[in-house]
Write a protein that holds these residues in place. Structure first.
Motif, PDB file in Angstrom:
ATOM      1  N   VAL A   1      74.553  58.349 -59.268  1.00  0.00           N
ATOM      2  CA  VAL A   1      75.240  57.087 -59.538  1.00  0.00           C
ATOM      3  C   VAL A   1      76.635  57.290 -60.134  1.00  0.00           C
ATOM      4  O   VAL A   1      77.312  56.314 -60.447  1.00  0.00           O
ATOM      5  CB  VAL A   1      74.403  56.191 -60.481  1.00  0.00           C
ATOM      6  CG1 VAL A   1      73.027  55.941 -59.904  1.00  0.00           C
ATOM      7  CG2 VAL A   1      74.290  56.782 -61.885  1.00  0.00           C
ATOM      8  N   ALA A   2      77.088  58.554 -60.260  1.00  0.00           N
ATOM      9  CA  ALA A   2      78.345  58.764 -60.984  1.00  0.00           C
ATOM     10  C   ALA A   2      79.189  59.944 -60.522  1.00  0.00           C
ATOM     11  O   ALA A   2      80.354  60.030 -60.904  1.00  0.00           O
ATOM     12  CB  ALA A   2      78.049  58.944 -62.478  1.00  0.00           C
ATOM     13  N   PHE A   3      78.676  60.831 -59.702  1.00  0.00           N
ATOM     14  CA  PHE A   3      79.411  62.072 -59.428  1.00  0.00           C
ATOM     15  C   PHE A   3      79.717  62.260 -57.947  1.00  0.00           C
ATOM     16  O   PHE A   3      80.865  62.329 -57.546  1.00  0.00           O
ATOM     17  CB  PHE A   3      78.623  63.266 -59.980  1.00  0.00           C
ATOM     18  CG  PHE A   3      79.403  64.544 -60.002  1.00  0.00           C
ATOM     19  CD1 PHE A   3      80.415  64.745 -60.924  1.00  0.00           C
ATOM     20  CD2 PHE A   3      79.113  65.574 -59.115  1.00  0.00           C
ATOM     21  CE1 PHE A   3      81.145  65.925 -60.948  1.00  0.00           C
ATOM     22  CE2 PHE A   3      79.833  66.758 -59.129  1.00  0.00           C
ATOM     23  CZ  PHE A   3      80.853  66.935 -60.047  1.00  0.00           C
ATOM     24  N   ASN A   4      78.677  62.350 -57.121  1.00  0.00           N
ATOM     25  CA  ASN A   4      78.885  62.515 -55.682  1.00  0.00           C
ATOM     26  C   ASN A   4      79.073  61.145 -55.031  1.00  0.00           C
ATOM     27  O   ASN A   4      78.317  60.214 -55.303  1.00  0.00           O
ATOM     28  CB  ASN A   4      77.692  63.244 -55.058  1.00  0.00           C
ATOM     29  CG  ASN A   4      77.610  64.683 -55.524  1.00  0.00           C
ATOM     30  OD1 ASN A   4      78.445  65.498 -55.180  1.00  0.00           O
ATOM     31  ND2 ASN A   4      76.609  64.991 -56.345  1.00  0.00           N
ATOM     32  N   THR A   5      80.061  61.037 -54.180  1.00  0.00           N
ATOM     33  CA  THR A   5      80.443  59.726 -53.661  1.00  0.00           C
ATOM     34  C   THR A   5      79.638  59.298 -52.429  1.00  0.00           C
ATOM     35  O   THR A   5      78.907  58.318 -52.471  1.00  0.00           O
ATOM     36  CB  THR A   5      81.948  59.696 -53.351  1.00  0.00           C
ATOM     37  OG1 THR A   5      82.276  60.815 -52.498  1.00  0.00           O
ATOM     38  CG2 THR A   5      82.770  59.779 -54.632  1.00  0.00           C
TER      39      THR A   5
ATOM     40  N   ALA B   1      76.320  51.916 -54.122  1.00  0.00           N
ATOM     41  CA  ALA B   1      75.004  51.311 -54.386  1.00  0.00           C
ATOM     42  C   ALA B   1      74.470  51.757 -55.743  1.00  0.00           C
ATOM     43  O   ALA B   1      73.950  50.951 -56.523  1.00  0.00           O
ATOM     44  CB  ALA B   1      74.028  51.698 -53.280  1.00  0.00           C
ATOM     45  N   GLY B   2      74.600  53.038 -56.040  1.00  0.00           N
ATOM     46  CA  GLY B   2      74.054  53.578 -57.279  1.00  0.00           C
ATOM     47  C   GLY B   2      74.758  53.069 -58.514  1.00  0.00           C
ATOM     48  O   GLY B   2      74.124  52.635 -59.484  1.00  0.00           O
ATOM     49  N   ASN B   3      76.081  53.101 -58.504  1.00  0.00           N
ATOM     50  CA  ASN B   3      76.837  52.712 -59.690  1.00  0.00           C
ATOM     51  C   ASN B   3      76.747  51.221 -59.963  1.00  0.00           C
ATOM     52  O   ASN B   3      76.641  50.795 -61.123  1.00  0.00           O
ATOM     53  CB  ASN B   3      78.301  53.139 -59.533  1.00  0.00           C
ATOM     54  CG  ASN B   3      79.038  53.157 -60.855  1.00  0.00           C
ATOM     55  OD1 ASN B   3      79.704  52.198 -61.204  1.00  0.00           O
ATOM     56  ND2 ASN B   3      78.905  54.240 -61.601  1.00  0.00           N
ATOM     57  N   ILE B   4      76.750  50.417 -58.908  1.00  0.00           N
ATOM     58  CA  ILE B   4      76.604  48.967 -59.086  1.00  0.00           C
ATOM     59  C   ILE B   4      75.234  48.644 -59.686  1.00  0.00           C
ATOM     60  O   ILE B   4      75.124  47.849 -60.632  1.00  0.00           O
ATOM     61  CB  ILE B   4      76.808  48.228 -57.743  1.00  0.00           C
ATOM     62  CG1 ILE B   4      78.284  48.300 -57.326  1.00  0.00           C
ATOM     63  CG2 ILE B   4      76.355  46.775 -57.849  1.00  0.00           C
ATOM     64  CD1 ILE B   4      78.546  47.874 -55.899  1.00  0.00           C
ATOM     65  N   THR B   5      74.184  49.280 -59.158  1.00  0.00           N
ATOM     66  CA  THR B   5      72.833  49.049 -59.689  1.00  0.00           C
ATOM     67  C   THR B   5      72.747  49.477 -61.151  1.00  0.00           C
ATOM     68  O   THR B   5      72.195  48.755 -61.995  1.00  0.00           O
ATOM     69  CB  THR B   5      71.794  49.826 -58.858  1.00  0.00           C
ATOM     70  OG1 THR B   5      71.906  49.444 -57.489  1.00  0.00           O
ATOM     71  CG2 THR B   5      70.382  49.539 -59.348  1.00  0.00           C
ATOM     72  N   TYR B   6      73.302  50.639 -61.456  1.00  0.00           N
ATOM     73  CA  TYR B   6      73.312  51.165 -62.826  1.00  0.00           C
ATOM     74  C   TYR B   6      73.972  50.169 -63.787  1.00  0.00           C
ATOM     75  O   TYR B   6      73.424  49.831 -64.840  1.00  0.00           O
ATOM     76  CB  TYR B   6      74.061  52.505 -62.826  1.00  0.00           C
ATOM     77  CG  TYR B   6      74.398  53.060 -64.187  1.00  0.00           C
ATOM     78  CD1 TYR B   6      73.458  53.781 -64.920  1.00  0.00           C
ATOM     79  CD2 TYR B   6      75.657  52.882 -64.739  1.00  0.00           C
ATOM     80  CE1 TYR B   6      73.769  54.292 -66.173  1.00  0.00           C
ATOM     81  CE2 TYR B   6      75.984  53.387 -65.987  1.00  0.00           C
ATOM     82  CZ  TYR B   6      75.037  54.089 -66.702  1.00  0.00           C
ATOM     83  OH  TYR B   6      75.344  54.591 -67.936  1.00  0.00           O
TER      84      TYR B   6
END
Length: 303
Positions: A142-146, A248-253
């Protein structure tokens, strides 16, 4: 098996105390978290940064610096590199980002001479304790690989499965998340999810169960999986949620931490030691949880 951060903190405090190397330690929330971690028997620390500023902040939070080693280095870039070097030389077990830019911090982590490169792919995992869910959930990446490729997703799964096992999950259940639970050639994440499932079935991904594509509800909600007749051990019981991309990951986080009753901790994996890459905006509790999470991982690595 750890089902909450209380369990993780208890696990972190057992056995040999791990040591943090804090890069640019002159930050209120970072020092508060380090103080609490020390008081609760989670981890010790060496503080690298501007000693005068560290002492000023410590006095304001009633932190006894006699309990800590301080390495005085006012220059931010030099302090970051020195903190990394301490971990590289086995003088500390965990690297914690303090008050500096993430880009500069990672440049030090990847330094060719004293950095923490291993040849493994680095990835980020966030572990969540969410009210109403009976287990910890591991979110990645959620923060490193795009926008990870299929091959990169395999490495992300391998990294995350290792830390889930460190938290006591014997055979982590991995759900490659998608918008839908059927394979659609026009939706690459669903194609990748099917490929990952088949790779796990062939034994190319070991130590876990992988099944997808799964939508979020089918991954974590047993009733939803039953209603849609998705019959697989992962459905409704996923431990690891593999996001298709950073969007998707960062928004959910960020939705979770802003709107739900949760606790979380974050660690960067794939380096020679756990790297705590929390945001400067993260609260003290998140930083303490991240320290405990990293200490549990470090204990598993050295056992």
């Amino acid at each position: 098996m750890s089902k909450s951060f209380d369990d993780i903190i208890s696990k972190a405090g057992s056995g040999t105390l791990k040591k943090l190397s804090v890069a640019v330690a002159q930050d209120d929330a970072v020092l508060e978290a380090v103080k609490i971690a020390k008081e609760r028997g989670i981890a010790d620390a060496v503080l690298v940064g501007d000693e005068a500023q560290i002492r000023e902040i410590a006095a304001s939070i009633h932190m006894n610096l006699n309990d800590f080693e301080i390495v005085n280095e006012p220059d931010v870039a030099a302090a970051a590199l020195k903190a990394v070097e301490l971990v590289h030389n086995k003088q500390a077990d965990i690297l914690l980002k303090g008050y500096l830019d993430t880009k500069l911090f990672l440049k030090s982590v990847l330094n060719k001479e004293v950095g923490l490169r291993t040849g493994k792919m680095m990835s980020h995992v966030c572990v969540f304790e969410i009210e109403g869910i009976d287990r910890l959930l591991f979110f990645t990446d959620v923060a490193f690989n795009t926008y990870p490729t299929l091959e990169e997703k395999v490495h992300i799964i391998e990294n995350t499965v290792e830390v889930a096992k460190a938290c006591g999950i014997e055979c982590p259940k991995v759900a490659p998340l998608c918008a839908v639970e059927v394979v659609n050639p026009k939706m690459q994440p669903t194609v990748d999810a099917q490929a990952l499932t088949e790779m796990c079935e062939r034994g190319e991904i070991k130590g876990c169960q992988v099944y997808g594509p799964l939508s979020m509800d089918l991954a974590i909600d047993e009733e939803a999986a039953r209603h849609k007749k998705v019959d697989n051990p992962v459905a409704g019981h996923a431990d690891v949620l593999l996001f298709p991309n950073i969007d998707a990951g960062n928004i959910t986080y960020k939705i979770l931490i802003r709107t739900a009753k949760v606790k979380n901790g974050n660690v960067l994996l794939g380096a020679a030691a756990p790297v705590i890459l929390t945001s400067r905006s993260d609260d003290v509790e998140t930083k303490v949880n991240s320290i405990a999470f990293a200490a549990v991982i470090s204990k598993a690595i050295t056992n």
